[in-house]
Design an enzyme around this catalytic site. Structure first.
Site, PDB file in Angstrom:
ATOM      1  N   SER A  58       0.843  -1.191   0.000  1.00 41.04           N
ATOM      2  CA  SER A  58       0.000   0.000   0.000  1.00 41.04           C
ATOM      3  C   SER A  58       0.889   1.256   0.000  1.00 41.04           C
ATOM      4  O   SER A  58       1.754   1.367  -0.863  1.00 41.04           O
ATOM      5  CB  SER A  58      -0.927  -0.061   1.220  1.00 41.04           C
ATOM      6  OG  SER A  58      -1.998   0.816   1.065  1.00 41.04           O
ATOM      7  N   ASP A  90      -8.433  -6.847  -4.618  1.00 37.33           N
ATOM      8  CA  ASP A  90      -8.073  -5.524  -4.106  1.00 37.33           C
ATOM      9  C   ASP A  90      -8.636  -4.475  -5.056  1.00 37.33           C
ATOM     10  O   ASP A  90      -8.182  -4.353  -6.187  1.00 37.33           O
ATOM     11  CB  ASP A  90      -6.546  -5.429  -4.021  1.00 37.33           C
ATOM     12  CG  ASP A  90      -6.054  -4.116  -3.424  1.00 37.33           C
ATOM     13  OD1 ASP A  90      -6.871  -3.191  -3.216  1.00 37.33           O
ATOM     14  OD2 ASP A  90      -4.844  -4.015  -3.148  1.00 37.33           O
ATOM     15  N   HIS A 130      -7.776  -5.516  -0.271  1.00 36.40           N
ATOM     16  CA  HIS A 130      -6.486  -4.850  -0.057  1.00 36.40           C
ATOM     17  C   HIS A 130      -5.773  -5.367   1.189  1.00 36.40           C
ATOM     18  O   HIS A 130      -4.557  -5.513   1.211  1.00 36.40           O
ATOM     19  CB  HIS A 130      -6.744  -3.342   0.057  1.00 36.40           C
ATOM     20  CG  HIS A 130      -5.502  -2.521   0.150  1.00 36.40           C
ATOM     21  ND1 HIS A 130      -4.537  -2.512  -0.827  1.00 36.40           N
ATOM     22  CD2 HIS A 130      -5.049  -1.682   1.121  1.00 36.40           C
ATOM     23  CE1 HIS A 130      -3.552  -1.685  -0.476  1.00 36.40           C
ATOM     24  NE2 HIS A 130      -3.842  -1.177   0.702  1.00 36.40           N
TER      25      HIS A 130
END
Lengths: 390, 390
Positions: free
Chosen positions: A161, A327, A360
């Site tokens: 991320s 995701d 995610h």
């Protein structure tokens, strides 16, 4: 539960009660915004031992609401480190073999200089007078820490991320200092939809009267309600619709029937409320504003004349790009953009999309195929780097 | 701009200054929650003329933040009706041919009885003392209005999103009163992810101190900040990532460079802020709580012993189910669930997924293929119903 504020600066003297190390840069940092920050502090943790060659260091970069407590219990929540599953003796990031470093990002709230710290110019907390920082600023600060530790080249830089954004910035900015790079569940630039979700969170914080225009510390308040709403909105984006359906569906929370009211009838409501209310105990609202802003501003191509490939021209770094099929915050399409750019400069890059329904957040969870990919890439890279076979 | 509050009840006597009609039910309504509402008012609009057979009436059901101003300028915003593109002389819902009815839902804030109205029992606005209502309650109230208009069978019931939920409830509850049903961009039950997004919006409203525990009217306040945040979060879900990327990308708003601050640097931020701030002028925060709750509670299968097909057993109604390919709030998969249930009871059903990148909002926009599908279905159904050829 220990209150975060009491740990950060219990005596009000700039020395925190947090476990781990501190690096104080007196050299300071010229920020992208044009301002400087000097001195500043990076709080960090290390696991394992640096070898004689100083060639076995792995820098782990944390995500938006992560911190340096990557492989030890969190001092505020008491929960295991956020990548405890991956880091330790015999684990994928084997601390019998590697020297693992993780630092709290610039703008953070776990000991690294950020908006909740005292502004030397005024003697009061920075609040929104803290300069807006960028992913590149975070990485330049980390580079000073790596210099301080006497490490020329990191064996690997790894992160998911926002951590993956830092990995990309490291590889682009310091190609010879990064032997291997693992950007996970990330993108070379923040999308319009992601900026939009961040803006909702920021507006929720700013709408809370206890935010006090950013000066809530001086006012003796904390914008817990706004920060909790921001966290709730963000948390939905970390999961997938199928995972939410599988985990919660329309199941009711501790009741047999609908209440015909506004309490948390559904388990998913109760879960979200908990995510919001527990988050405010460990995170600072202004840090949330600054770090989301840094992510929004991230656009690696823009830093390189509009051509993403130019960020990686002649890169010697080995890349392993990882995405997760469900995701939707950093979808696989974003990783493909990155891989195409790396391929166009003939970089050494492998790319894996891990099939999972966990969205995610999968990068933080027990995903055996992901861990096998990471293990294989690190082991192969370690042999190439002369760190021997496992 | 005209203030909503001044239109709703300018003289404080229960008579609104809003254009359109009012139906006052003295009979009242037994609600799903066990309470009753009597009397109550439905505010509605009509377009075209009811024919002698009373066989040409189309009921249009509005979505969460819609209202009865479907084909005329909105009295607060001055903007065209929300389906002006579809309703009028010579249009798909041809008012030279059909009698179109649209009523503000129960719990709404445009003249129909809702939480901002005065509770006869206390002489003060209901606020959160208003009973929690359901989609079925909304539909039973509409059925009383249709009775009042002397219409036995509606030629068609049409609506998107929450409007589609009402269409399904109409068809399930009053099969002989619905000749044709068009549920658009909807689902037979609200998903965990959608409940989660609604809960974020509700928490944003409740976190606003000006919400005053729901009694903001008595306190002379309005929770504009919380309602704006709720709208911003919801608005993202109405669009698609590709549409956001196409419309805004990372374009900056009225500036050449990043500001290194927290103002709306990006066009998408500016757009979202505008969506939030303009919404609060035309919508009531407590209505937002009640109507989102009604959607969360919607589960047509649960109302029929857990089998969705049982909701439509032996239905004589003709169905046209429409979804949009990039709608992630009510994805095509939800429509497929519905179509499978209808097929399993041998219902007359057609199903079209419209290819578009505009997300959930597509049902409100100029989507020629969608309008052609609707036109074809209505024309064919009209002929069958004896309304003649166009």
């Amino acid at each position: 539960m220990i209150d975060q504020a009491s740990l950060l600066n219990p005596a009000g003297d700039g020395v925190t009660g947090l476990p781990g190390h501190q690096f104080v840069s007196t050299q300071g940092l010229a920020l992208d915004c044009g301002l400087s920050l000097a001195p500043y502090t990076l709080a960090y943790t290390t696991y394992g031992q640096l070898n004689a060659d100083r060639s076995n260091a792995i820098l782990v970069c944390h995500a938006l609401t992560g911190d340096q407590y990557v492989a030890e219990p969190h001092p505020v929540t008491g929960k295991p480190g956020w990548w405890d599953i991956l880091i330790g003796p015999g684990k994928v990031l084997d601390t019998d073999r590697y020297f693992v470093i993780c630092s709290n990002v610039l703008g953070g709230c776990m000991g690294t200089t950020g908006p909740s710290d005292v502004n030397p110019a005024t003697g009061e907390p920075f609040g929104t007078n803290f300069p807006v920082i960028t992913i590149a600023d975070m990485v330049r600060a980390q580079a000073q820490l790596i210099d301080h530790l006497g490490i020329d080249q990191l064996f690997a830089v790894i992160g998911g991320s926002m951590g993956g954004m830092q990995v990309l910035e490291w590889a682009a900015r310091y190609p010879t200092r990064v032997f291997a790079a693992v950007p996970i569940a990330t993108a070379a630039r923040h999308s319009a939809q992601n900026i939009a979700f961040h803006e909702v969170g920021r507006q929720a914080i700013r709408a809370d009267p206890d935010w006090c225009g950013g000066a809530y510390q001086i006012a003796g308040k904390r914008p817990h309600r706004g920060l909790a709403v921001a966290r709730m909105a963000a948390h939905i984006t970390y999961l997938s619709e199928p995972a939410l359906h599988r985990k919660f569906g329309r199941s009711l929370q501790a009741r047999e029937q609908l209440s015909y009211g506004f309490e948390a009838d559904f388990q998913v409501e109760s879960y979200l409320r908990h995510q919001g209310s527990s988050f405010v105990d460990r995170f600072d609202a202004n840090s949330y504003l600054y770090i989301t802003r840094a992510m929004d501003y991230f656009d690696l191509a823009a830093e390189h004349g509009g051509q993403l490939a130019d960020a990686f021209a002649r890169t010697p770094t080995r890349f392993c790009v990882v995405s997760f099929s469900s995701d939707w915050l950093f979808p696989t399409a974003e990783s493909r953009v990155l891989v195409r750019a790396l391929n166009s400069v003939a970089a050494n890059v492998s790319f894996v999309e891990i099939p999972t329904d966990r969205g995610h957040d999968a990068f933080l969870l027990d995903e055996p195929e992901f861990h096998q990919v990471l293990d294989g890439f690190l082991s192969g890279s370690a042999e190439l780097r002369g760190l021997g076979r496992r």
